[in-house]
Design a protein around this motif. Structure first.
Motif, PDB file in Angstrom:
ATOM      1  N   GLU A   1      46.143  35.939  39.424  1.00 11.96           N
ATOM      2  CA  GLU A   1      44.946  35.409  38.684  1.00 11.96           C
ATOM      3  C   GLU A   1      44.493  36.339  37.722  1.00 11.96           C
ATOM      4  O   GLU A   1      44.131  37.503  37.965  1.00 11.96           O
TER       5      GLU A   1
ATOM      6  N   SER B   1      41.699  22.073  28.437  1.00 10.35           N
ATOM      7  CA  SER B   1      42.543  21.324  28.467  1.00 10.35           C
ATOM      8  C   SER B   1      41.917  19.868  28.666  1.00 10.35           C
ATOM      9  O   SER B   1      42.305  19.004  28.380  1.00 10.35           O
TER      10      SER B   1
ATOM     11  N   GLU C   1      37.593  33.264  36.828  1.00 10.64           N
ATOM     12  CA  GLU C   1      38.791  33.255  36.611  1.00 10.64           C
ATOM     13  C   GLU C   1      39.432  32.700  35.006  1.00 10.64           C
ATOM     14  O   GLU C   1      38.431  31.724  34.755  1.00 10.64           O
ATOM     15  N   ASN C   2      40.327  32.994  34.428  1.00 12.54           N
ATOM     16  CA  ASN C   2      40.377  32.660  33.165  1.00 12.54           C
ATOM     17  C   ASN C   2      40.839  31.051  33.260  1.00 12.54           C
ATOM     18  O   ASN C   2      40.752  30.206  32.400  1.00 12.54           O
ATOM     19  N   SER C   3      41.515  30.709  34.439  1.00  8.96           N
ATOM     20  CA  SER C   3      42.176  29.291  34.885  1.00  8.96           C
ATOM     21  C   SER C   3      41.018  28.374  34.710  1.00  8.96           C
ATOM     22  O   SER C   3      41.004  27.149  34.087  1.00  8.96           O
ATOM     23  N   GLU C   4      39.755  28.907  34.921  1.00  4.65           N
ATOM     24  CA  GLU C   4      38.486  28.005  34.772  1.00  4.65           C
ATOM     25  C   GLU C   4      38.244  27.390  33.361  1.00  4.65           C
ATOM     26  O   GLU C   4      37.940  26.366  33.115  1.00  4.65           O
TER      27      GLU C   4
ATOM     28  N   HIS D   1      35.955  30.250  41.824  1.00  6.83           N
ATOM     29  CA  HIS D   1      36.546  30.950  40.391  1.00  6.83           C
ATOM     30  C   HIS D   1      35.493  31.972  40.022  1.00  6.83           C
ATOM     31  O   HIS D   1      35.694  32.316  38.753  1.00  6.83           O
TER      32      HIS D   1
ATOM     33  N   LEU E   1      40.516  27.741  31.084  1.00  2.90           N
ATOM     34  CA  LEU E   1      41.549  27.048  30.599  1.00  2.90           C
ATOM     35  C   LEU E   1      41.716  25.431  30.919  1.00  2.90           C
ATOM     36  O   LEU E   1      41.864  24.585  30.521  1.00  2.90           O
ATOM     37  N   GLU E   2      41.091  25.165  32.175  1.00  3.98           N
ATOM     38  CA  GLU E   2      40.840  23.728  32.489  1.00  3.98           C
ATOM     39  C   GLU E   2      39.917  23.118  31.704  1.00  3.98           C
ATOM     40  O   GLU E   2      40.000  22.234  31.443  1.00  3.98           O
TER      41      GLU E   2
END
Length: 430
Positions: A113, A141, A132-135, A74, A137-138
């Motif tokens: 991504e 969350s 990564e932005n998903s990191e 990530h 967001l995780e």
């Protein structure tokens, strides 16, 4: 339709708390995103400065070499010399574009991504650190999920605490209900149960109601006992006269006995009428109000007593110059005047003079009879009370009815013997 006050309070609390909880969750999510972005942005900047400090060593490597950094999930890194040649890159960093002389954050998309890239440029070259932005967001969350799990675990306890608090707050009402169920209907003792200040008006109203109910029951008992006693005498006399009718052979004697029966019936009927009138008045608390014509009321009252006054040879006069009340219940006030005049004619000697005076200051009925002995004056107006030695029939309820009508209209009743002889009954506004 009944409903639970406890359930209503709990529902109301939930209706208020739930939107606040949702609003708090939204604010928490925004704050968590801000904090996580700030944390990761700081880490990217620190990492970029560390890489930038290695540029002199990386620049000494042989030309054409393309060293690879250790792959990190990530994340991606890339390092360029001032000429734009890559000095260090990981597998993800191969896609990072070169921006000479740029320092700051940028957004780019790679393999569907979203990446957040921090560029640091200087005389020694440029460094790019991407994540990564998903990191992020995780991480956000995870924080929200932890908070939500805590709230879900605490929710049953919170609901139980709310229910217990409402139950505890309403317990004084339940105690008050038990106290009321155990009371006797005629117990006039005021309730002294400890209640919250918000319920003090309710307790005051209940005490007022208890006092009125107890007073009403007491008056009804006295009324019933007195009425039974007063009715017993005329009914017994009627029975005696009726038995005489069956035994008498002489027509004149039978006629005399029949006349006494009729007189007894009239007395009993009059007593029942007075009892019914007083009973209705006792139940009334407020009256309909209408403009009053006092001259007409006085004329009507005099006409209603005219027949009996003629039989007695009495003379009734009236003087009207206004009235103490601009409005009231005309029928009851007419009954009041009629009772006063009837009493004055009935208990005065034949040929007496009766004067009815009505003015804005008072209502007065006076006669020139013998008056009432001083020792009996305090008892006048009590139910069924008649001074001893009376030759005229009566129920002893006339002044009781007058007093109640006066109370309903805000008038004060009084009476006294006149210096020149006779009795004067007066009604004045409070």
């Amino acid at each position: 339709m009944s409903y639970s006050l406890r359930g209503q309070l709990v529902r109301s609390l939930l209706l208020v708390v739930t939107p606040l909880w949702l609003l708090g969750s939204v604010l928490l999510a925004l704050h968590a995103r801000h904090e996580v972005n700030e944390l990761y942005d700081g880490q990217q900047q620190i990492f970029a400065r560390q890489l930038y400090s290695t540029l002199p060593m990386l620049a000494q490597q042989p030309a054409g070499s393309d060293p690879k950094a250790e792959k990190t999930d990530h994340q991606a890194v890339a390092v360029w010399n001032p000429q734009g040649q890559r000095l260090l890159v990981d597998s993800e960093g191969l896609e990072l574009p070169y921006h000479a002389g740029v320092t700051g954050f940028h957004l780019l998309q790679h393999d569907d991504e979203d990446w957040r890239v921090y560029y640091l440029s200087g005389p020694a070259g440029s460094v790019a650190v991407a994540q990564e932005n998903s990191e992020r967001l995780e991480a956000i969350s995870g924080l929200l999920l932890t908070q939500s799990m805590v709230w879900l675990l605490l929710l049953p306890f919170a609901l139980g605490a709310v229910w217990w608090a409402v139950f505890r707050a309403l317990q004084p009402l339940a105690d008050l209900c038990r106290t009321l169920l155990q009371r006797q209907p005629d117990d006039p003792t005021p309730l002294a149960h400890p209640l919250p200040s918000e319920l003090a008006p309710l307790l005051d109203s209940l005490n007022g109601l208890i006092d009125r109910v107890a007073g009403t029951l007491q008056r009804e008992r006295q009324f019933t006992a007195s009425a039974a006693h007063e009715l017993r005498s005329p009914l017994a006399a009627l029975r005696v006269q009726a038995e005489l009718l069956t035994l008498l052979d002489d027509a004149n004697a039978r006629n005399a006995a029949a006349g006494k029966v009729m007189q007894g019936v009239d007395r009993a009927s009059h007593l029942v009428d007075q009892l019914l009138a007083l009973s209705r008045l006792e139940q009334q608390q407020t009256l309909p109000s209408q403009p009053l014509d006092w001259a007409q009321l006085a004329e009507q009252a005099c006409q209603q007593v005219a027949e009996y006054s003629t039989v007695r040879g009495s003379h009734i006069r009236h003087q009207v110059s206004g009235g103490p009340l601009p409005a009231g219940e005309a029928l009851l006030l007419s009954l009041l005047l009629r009772n006063l005049l009837d009493n004055a004619v009935r208990y005065s000697p034949p040929g007496a003079e009766v004067l009815l005076e009505i003015s804005p200051q008072l209502i007065r009925v006076s006669d020139n009879g013998p008056g009432i002995a001083a020792e009996h004056l305090p008892h006048i107006g009590q139910r069924f009370y008649r001074p001893p030695g009376q030759s005229q029939s009566g129920s002893g309820l006339g002044l009781s009815i007058v007093r109640r009508i006066a109370e309903l209209h805000g008038l004060q009743l009084s009476w006294h013997n006149r210096p020149e002889g006779g009795l004067s009954v007066e009604l004045r506004p409070h």
